[in-house]
Motif scaffolding. Structure first.
Motif, short mmCIF file in Angstrom:
data_model
loop_
_atom_site.label_atom_id
_atom_site.label_comp_id
_atom_site.label_asym_id
_atom_site.label_seq_id
_atom_site.Cartn_x
_atom_site.Cartn_y
_atom_site.Cartn_z
N GLN A 35 0.83 -1.21 0.00
CA GLN A 35 0.00 0.00 0.00
C GLN A 35 0.86 1.25 0.00
OE1 GLN A 35 -2.46 -0.07 3.45
NE2 GLN A 35 -0.77 -0.42 4.85
N SER A 39 -3.41 3.66 -2.87
CA SER A 39 -3.30 2.36 -3.52
C SER A 39 -3.20 1.25 -2.48
CB SER A 39 -2.06 2.30 -4.41
OG SER A 39 -2.18 3.19 -5.49
N SER A 54 -7.85 -5.02 -4.27
CA SER A 54 -7.05 -3.91 -4.80
C SER A 54 -8.00 -2.76 -5.12
CB SER A 54 -6.27 -4.33 -6.05
OG SER A 54 -7.13 -4.45 -7.16
N ASN A 55 -7.46 -1.69 -5.59
CA ASN A 55 -8.30 -0.55 -5.97
C ASN A 55 -9.23 -0.90 -7.12
OD1 ASN A 55 -6.76 0.68 -4.07
ND2 ASN A 55 -6.01 2.32 -5.37
#
Length: 141
Positions: A35, A39, A54-55
């Motif tokens: 991270q 993100s 995840s994003n």
């Protein structure tokens, strides 16, 4: 002849004990977290489930028995007592040039945590594990 009745079971037990020591170490969970501002990548293997986030999204996958055995083999090649002391080969994460990444491996009641490293550029000892987890998940590096 009576000595053979005593010696044979002892030899058999010794052989089984030696074979058991060569089996790959098991694990309860393996977590990879990476991270930085804005993100996030998280991959966790627990039992036969792989959870990823995840994003771009999140999901769950079943992990085959063969993949679990391969993952156990990769983990057994690591010196877990030393992963906290492994030196990262680069420092881009310090200036937000890369995500801060780390591994957390839980076996029984013990937790092994790596030093942070740049996502995509771990210490060489952890590279195989990082690549394997990315290949299992649908996340692209």
């Amino acid at each position: 002849m009576k000595y053979l009745k005593i010696i044979a079971p002892v030899v058999f037990l010794l052989m089984m004990n030696c074979a058991a020591q060569n089996t790959p170490k098991g694990f309860d969970t393996i977590t990879y977290e990476a991270q930085t501002r804005g993100s996030l990548i998280q991959i966790t293997v627990e039992g036969s489930k792989l959870l990823y986030k995840s994003n771009q999204g999140e999901g769950t996958k079943e992990v085959s028995k063969e993949q679990i055995e391969e993952l156990k083999k990769v983990v057994s090649e690591l010196n877990l007592e030393e992963i906290a002391n492994l030196k990262a080969p680069s420092e881009k994460r310090i200036t937000d040039g890369a995500l801060h990444a780390e591994f957390i491996i839980k076996i029984a009641d013990k937790e092994y945590r790596s030093n942070t490293f740049d996502a995509g550029n771990p210490p060489k000892e952890l590279k195989k594990l990082e690549d394997f987890l990315y290949n299992l998940s649908d996340i692209k590096e």
